[in-house]
Enzyme design. Structure first.
Site, PDB file in Angstrom:
ATOM      1  N   SER A  13      22.040 -77.184  55.354  1.00 53.05           N
ATOM      2  CA  SER A  13      22.438 -76.483  56.281  1.00 53.05           C
ATOM      3  C   SER A  13      21.550 -76.661  57.529  1.00 53.05           C
ATOM      4  CB  SER A  13      22.385 -74.884  55.834  1.00 53.05           C
ATOM      5  OG  SER A  13      22.405 -73.969  56.916  1.00 53.05           O
ATOM      6  N   HIS A  65      40.255 -65.542  33.922  1.00 53.16           N
ATOM      7  CA  HIS A  65      40.308 -64.749  35.005  1.00 53.16           C
ATOM      8  C   HIS A  65      38.660 -64.626  35.515  1.00 53.16           C
ATOM      9  CE1 HIS A  65      44.274 -63.248  33.461  1.00 53.16           C
ATOM     10  NE2 HIS A  65      43.536 -63.476  32.380  1.00 53.16           N
TER      11      HIS A  65
END
Length: 441
Positions: free
Chosen positions: A262, A141
């Protein structure tokens, strides 16, 4: 299919030049078989073989007028062969040529994909053995569970892609069929020997029963297999992307000198390769439903499947080839941070050993319910307040009544989590596998 996500080796398979070459081979082989049956003069076959040629641009030019690609091809072929061209395509229908050639192209594509998977398996095996005993946190999870090893993570992918290699081999075999049975598949105007002869020349098997086309369950099997492979590429991609998150930073894609992450933020190192393969996997899977829908055609055939396949098969094979090849590079160059893995394991004060304490208490006579409640009572505050589960348990008289200090400490020995790694690796890679040292680049 766009050049950005295409490798030349796969693109060549779907180029018109390759397709028409296969069409030409089929027509010549069919003439050879007809000659053996006495239906075509052997001298005519010699002339056909010698003069047969095509021009892609000319075929497209003729198709603009006749609106039929096979007729355009045959017309161009006859222009080059001359009088003997009247024996070409005798007793055949268009689908005999198109579908049989399609089978050849798909087996060619499958061979490239199989080689891709083999290369990925080699990369996964090397890195799995390298990190066979590199402890890291296992998560369920997305939450810390119990330790595993990074090598074991990779071993799960190795086993998965090994199954895909077997599946693709089977799908290739199912797809490697030839159908030259004439209109509606009854051999009314052609002897079945021609089909067998052509199949043998092309390295294919004879389709036991066709209508006017090869049954499309074969193609659907092929496409769904590629969809499964794509899903495993995505699973591996997502694993790497999660591990590269700044908060985790246990592994990351190789960042080349001069590379920029970026346009705005100079510090960025983004998992662009695995994000790319995640997207490509979606494209491949997107064709699974159309492939299944192509199975149900009207009576002996219609062409509702044709437009789908003309886009689908080049796209799906080329895209998957590109994604597999990209993933090979990602795995080979993957940067792994064992120290950060250990740091993440230590971040929650030993909570990952809660089950070992639970089991130790039950082995000493405590009920499972009571043992669970005690361990949880000491574990949950650590999420909010920090601290050490071992130290909290040491201060609990009920725990120490059942366990000695040495027994409790043994519950926090992380090497216990790797005691059966050899067993698993022997199952996956064979017996007597050993950890290898990765060569420094």
């Amino acid at each position: 299919m766009i050049n950005r996500y295409s490798r030349p080796v796969m693109a060549r398979i779907w180029a018109d030049a390759n397709k028409f070459k296969i069409w030409q081979d089929i027509e010549i082989f069919a003439c050879e078989a007809q000659a053996e049956l006495g239906n075509v003069p052997k001298k005519a076959v010699e002339a056909i073989r010698a003069k047969a040629a095509f021009d892609v641009a000319r075929i497209h030019e003729i198709e603009q007028e006749v609106k039929h690609d096979v007729i355009a091809f045959l017309t161009n072929l006859s222009e080059n062969i001359g009088e003997e061209g009247r024996y070409v395509h005798m007793g055949l229908t268009s689908s005999d040529i198109i579908d049989t050639a399609f089978s050849v192209q798909l087996t060619q594509a499958a061979d490239i994909l199989l080689a891709d998977i083999e290369a990925l398996l080699a990369a996964l095996k090397e890195r799995a053995l390298e990190h066979k005993n590199t402890l890291c946190m296992g998560r369920s999870h997305g939450v810390h569970a119990e330790p595993t090893t990074f090598g074991l993570k990779l071993a799960t992918f190795y086993a998965e892609f090994e199954r895909h290699h077997q599946r693709l081999n089977e799908a290739r075999e199912q797809m490697a069929v030839c159908a030259i049975s004439g209109a509606v598949g009854t051999y009314s105007h052609i002897d079945p020997y021609v089909e067998s002869y052509v199949a043998d020349k092309l390295g294919l098997k004879v389709e036991p029963v066709s209508t006017q086309i090869i049954p499309r369950d074969r193609h659907a099997h092929f496409v769904t297999t590629l969809g499964l492979i794509a899903s495993s590429i995505e699973r591996l991609s997502v694993e790497i992307r999660h591990l590269q998150r700044s908060e985790v930073r246990e592994a990351m894609e190789y960042f080349a000198k001069g590379q920029k992450g970026s346009s705005a933020m100079p510090h960025k190192k983004n998992p662009i390769l695995t994000e790319n393969t995640t997207g490509l996997a979606r494209v491949v899977r997107g064709y699974v439903t159309p492939a299944l829908e192509n199975i149900a055609l009207w009576h002996e055939r219609d062409i509702s499947h044709s437009s789908v396949e003309r886009m689908m098969m080049p796209d799906i094979t080329t895209t998957l080839d590109f994604a597999l090849h990209r993933m090979i590079g990602v795995v080979e160059k993957l940067i792994v941070y064992p120290d950060q893995m250990q740091k993440n394991m230590d971040a929650l004060g030993g909570l990952h050993n809660s089950q070992r304490v639970l089991l130790a208490l039950t082995q000493k006579g405590m009920s499972r319910e009571d043992a669970y409640a005690i361990v949880q009572r000491h574990a949950l505050p650590i999420w909010e307040e920090g601290g050490s589960l071992l130290e909290n348990l040491k201060a609990d008289e009920q725990v120490m009544t059942h366990l000695s200090a040495e027994e409790l400490a043994a519950c926090f020995d992380d090497t216990a989590h790797t005691k059966h790694i050899d067993t698993i690796f022997n199952r996956v890679f064979g017996t007597n596998v050993t950890t290898i040292e990765r060569k420094k680049a």
